[in-house]
Motif scaffolding. Structure first.
Motif, PDB file in Angstrom:
ATOM      1  N   GLY A  75      -2.364  -3.280  20.459  1.00 26.08           N
ATOM      2  CA  GLY A  75      -3.551  -2.871  19.711  1.00 26.08           C
ATOM      3  C   GLY A  75      -4.491  -2.046  20.579  1.00 26.08           C
ATOM      4  N   ALA A  76      -4.619  -2.439  21.851  1.00 26.90           N
ATOM      5  CA  ALA A  76      -5.470  -1.682  22.781  1.00 26.90           C
ATOM      6  C   ALA A  76      -4.884  -0.303  23.047  1.00 26.90           C
ATOM      7  N   TRP A  77      -3.557  -0.237  23.240  1.00 27.56           N
ATOM      8  CA  TRP A  77      -2.912   1.073  23.456  1.00 27.56           C
ATOM      9  C   TRP A  77      -3.079   1.971  22.238  1.00 27.56           C
ATOM     10  N   LEU A  78      -2.970   1.383  21.044  1.00 24.47           N
ATOM     11  CA  LEU A  78      -3.165   2.155  19.811  1.00 24.47           C
ATOM     12  C   LEU A  78      -4.587   2.719  19.757  1.00 24.47           C
ATOM     13  N   ALA A  79      -5.559   1.846  20.017  1.00 20.14           N
ATOM     14  CA  ALA A  79      -6.968   2.251  19.946  1.00 20.14           C
ATOM     15  C   ALA A  79      -7.282   3.356  20.950  1.00 20.14           C
ATOM     16  N   GLU A  80      -6.598   3.324  22.093  1.00 14.47           N
ATOM     17  CA  GLU A  80      -6.839   4.326  23.144  1.00 14.47           C
ATOM     18  C   GLU A  80      -6.015   5.594  22.939  1.00 14.47           C
ATOM     19  N   GLY A  81      -5.181   5.618  21.910  1.00 13.69           N
ATOM     20  CA  GLY A  81      -4.357   6.788  21.656  1.00 13.69           C
ATOM     21  C   GLY A  81      -3.138   6.883  22.548  1.00 13.69           C
ATOM     22  N   GLN A  82      -2.831   5.808  23.272  1.00 14.86           N
ATOM     23  CA  GLN A  82      -1.676   5.817  24.174  1.00 14.86           C
ATOM     24  C   GLN A  82      -0.383   5.412  23.484  1.00 14.86           C
ATOM     25  N   LEU A  83      -0.504   4.885  22.275  1.00 15.93           N
ATOM     26  CA  LEU A  83       0.651   4.435  21.509  1.00 15.93           C
ATOM     27  C   LEU A  83       0.526   4.983  20.098  1.00 15.93           C
ATOM     28  N   LYS A  84       1.567   5.647  19.634  1.00 17.94           N
ATOM     29  CA  LYS A  84       1.572   6.225  18.292  1.00 17.94           C
ATOM     30  C   LYS A  84       2.722   5.621  17.493  1.00 17.94           C
ATOM     31  N   SER A  85       2.608   5.714  16.184  1.00 14.06           N
ATOM     32  CA  SER A  85       3.716   5.231  15.361  1.00 14.06           C
ATOM     33  C   SER A  85       3.795   6.063  14.092  1.00 14.06           C
ATOM     34  N   ARG A  86       4.969   6.081  13.538  1.00  9.43           N
ATOM     35  CA  ARG A  86       5.212   6.831  12.294  1.00  9.43           C
ATOM     36  C   ARG A  86       5.847   5.885  11.292  1.00  9.43           C
ATOM     37  N   GLU A  87       5.327   5.898  10.077  1.00  9.26           N
ATOM     38  CA  GLU A  87       5.865   5.060   9.009  1.00  9.26           C
ATOM     39  C   GLU A  87       6.531   5.946   7.957  1.00  9.26           C
ATOM     40  N   ASP A  88       7.585   5.436   7.362  1.00 15.44           N
ATOM     41  CA  ASP A  88       8.282   6.085   6.244  1.00 15.44           C
ATOM     42  C   ASP A  88       8.092   5.157   5.048  1.00 15.44           C
ATOM     43  N   ILE A  89       7.137   5.501   4.188  1.00 14.74           N
ATOM     44  CA  ILE A  89       6.731   4.599   3.100  1.00 14.74           C
ATOM     45  C   ILE A  89       7.241   5.137   1.769  1.00 14.74           C
ATOM     46  N   VAL A  90       8.043   4.316   1.091  1.00 12.64           N
ATOM     47  CA  VAL A  90       8.613   4.667  -0.205  1.00 12.64           C
ATOM     48  C   VAL A  90       7.870   3.872  -1.278  1.00 12.64           C
ATOM     49  N   GLN A  91       7.550   4.527  -2.383  1.00 13.84           N
ATOM     50  CA  GLN A  91       6.791   3.885  -3.454  1.00 13.84           C
ATOM     51  C   GLN A  91       7.716   3.128  -4.403  1.00 13.84           C
ATOM     52  N   GLY A  92       7.332   1.887  -4.750  1.00 13.66           N
ATOM     53  CA  GLY A  92       7.982   1.185  -5.834  1.00 13.66           C
ATOM     54  C   GLY A  92       8.979   0.106  -5.450  1.00 13.66           C
ATOM     55  N   LEU A  93       8.659  -1.143  -5.799  1.00 16.69           N
ATOM     56  CA  LEU A  93       9.558  -2.262  -5.538  1.00 16.69           C
ATOM     57  C   LEU A  93      10.918  -2.050  -6.193  1.00 16.69           C
ATOM     58  N   GLU A  94      10.928  -1.357  -7.329  1.00 19.01           N
ATOM     59  CA  GLU A  94      12.187  -1.163  -8.071  1.00 19.01           C
ATOM     60  C   GLU A  94      13.204  -0.318  -7.303  1.00 19.01           C
ATOM     61  N   THR A  95      12.753   0.384  -6.262  1.00 18.75           N
ATOM     62  CA  THR A  95      13.669   1.226  -5.479  1.00 18.75           C
ATOM     63  C   THR A  95      14.384   0.445  -4.374  1.00 18.75           C
ATOM     64  N   PHE A  96      14.158  -0.845  -4.266  1.00 15.61           N
ATOM     65  CA  PHE A  96      14.569  -1.625  -3.095  1.00 15.61           C
ATOM     66  C   PHE A  96      16.016  -1.417  -2.651  1.00 15.61           C
ATOM     67  N   PRO A  97      17.034  -1.588  -3.499  1.00 13.43           N
ATOM     68  CA  PRO A  97      18.406  -1.502  -2.967  1.00 13.43           C
ATOM     69  C   PRO A  97      18.720  -0.141  -2.353  1.00 13.43           C
ATOM     70  N   GLU A  98      18.316   0.921  -3.034  1.00 15.34           N
ATOM     71  CA  GLU A  98      18.606   2.264  -2.527  1.00 15.34           C
ATOM     72  C   GLU A  98      17.778   2.582  -1.280  1.00 15.34           C
ATOM     73  N   THR A  99      16.525   2.145  -1.262  1.00 14.74           N
ATOM     74  CA  THR A  99      15.670   2.414  -0.102  1.00 14.74           C
ATOM     75  C   THR A  99      16.192   1.688   1.136  1.00 14.74           C
ATOM     76  N   LEU A 100      16.692   0.467   0.972  1.00 13.73           N
ATOM     77  CA  LEU A 100      17.249  -0.270   2.104  1.00 13.73           C
ATOM     78  C   LEU A 100      18.371   0.521   2.773  1.00 13.73           C
TER      79      LEU A 100
END
Length: 331
Positions: A290-315
């Motif tokens: 959390g400290a590294w994130l706040a200081e900009g030393q740690l970055k992350s990228r999320e891949d967010i898919v909309q909709g619970l109904e997409t679960f099997p294909e998204t997995l």
């Protein structure tokens, strides 16, 4: 109001199919005294889920046929009948692929959306980040100046492993599938180099990038890539076995490393890693990251898919390599 759920209907053979799950719409659950009602906001999709569907001995019991599919989750408390949480709190847990759950407070942790965006708590500040932190620092034990290689470098675990290794003064080489992913980990995350296994010879590329050899290898994929890296390790190297995504959907026997004698020749160590073993120390890791994130030393990228109904294909995006970053569903 209804509660949509995906339950496990069959043990998958090879890649997961929609028919391996049963979709149901059930009444909204009612929390008992001492429980709370949680509305799911995000569902984490992780390679480990494929293993949880198989019968047989493992580090965690398999999901039972007819049981809601296990998954890491983040949600909002709607009703609380326990002093541990109040309505409006955001919590993370493992209540699975469904809209709502009535739960006891055990196994839930409160998170603060003011400190980090909610999806970060299923990624860099969740199980993938914790896996990277303890797997690299406790098992990999990198020292300043050493060469650290990580496969699945653009994935949820790999991107954190590489950045922590850089923070510890190491030279970091990623292995990823595709030019875009390789460019991302070098340009945006600060890796020193990245090997595109889809277009490059991994063994040859590592020989050129790390002519003196590899000190720490953090393995997320297994198979041929693990075999290739084993030919390039240095004396007293440490290999962290975190996952083997290349093997999870096999319908034939799992491919083990044929170059394992390199461990003997180089007096190297290969050790498996399951994040749950470090549960008593999760707070320490979250505070550090959390400290590294706040200081900009740690970055992350999320891949967010909309909709619970997409679960099997998204997995299945995890196993085709389509995901770019930490994969999750926004419900």
């Amino acid at each position: 109001m209804i509660n949509r759920q995906f339950t496990l209907a069959a043990r998958p053979q090879g890649l997961v199919k929609r028919s391996d799950f049963a979709y149901a719409e059930t009444p909204l659950p009612e929390p008992k005294d001492g429980e709370l009602l949680v509305k799911t906001l995000y569902i984490s999709l992780d390679p480990a889920m494929r293993g949880w569907m198989n019968e047989g001995k493992s580090y965690i019991r398999p999901v039972a046929i007819g049981e809601v599919m296990r998954a890491g989750t983040l949600g909002e408390v709607l009703v609380s009948k326990t002093p541990a949480f109040k309505a409006g709190d955001h919590v993370v847990g493992n209540w699975g692929v469904q809209d709502y759950a009535a739960l006891p407070p055990e196994g839930l942790s409160k998170v603060d959306p003011r400190l980090a965006p909610l999806p970060k708590y299923l990624g860099v500040l969740g199980m993938p980040g914790l896996t990277a932190y303890f797997g690299l620092l406790e098992i990999g034990q990198p020292k300043p100046g050493e060469v650290v290689v990580v496969s699945g470098a653009a994935g949820a675990v790999g991107q954190v492993v590489g950045q922590i290794a850089k923070l510890k003064g190491c030279t970091v080489i990623g292995i990823a599938g595709g030019a875009d992913k390789c460019a991302y980990v070098v340009r945006d995350l600060g890796f020193d180099a990245c090997v595109d296994y889809k277009s490059q010879d991994v063994k040859k590329a590592l020989r050129e990038l790390a002519p003196k050899g590899v000190d720490v290898y953090f393995d997320n994929v297994g198979g041929d890539i693990l075999d290739a890296v084993l030919t390039q390790i240095r004396m007293k190297a440490r290999i962290v076995i975190c996952g083997a995504i290349s093997q999870y959907n096999n319908t034939t026997p799992v491919k083990g490393p044929s170059n394992y004698m390199s461990l003997l020749v180089n007096r190297a160590r290969m050790e498996g890693m399951v994040v749950f073993d470090w549960a008593p120390r999760y707070g320490e890791a979250i505070q550090a990251m959390g400290a590294w994130l706040a200081e900009g030393q740690l970055k992350s990228r999320e891949d967010i898919v909309q909709g619970l109904e997409t679960f099997p294909e998204t997995l299945n995006k995890l196993f085709s390599g389509e995901n770019f970053g930490k994969l999750m569903i926004q419900v």
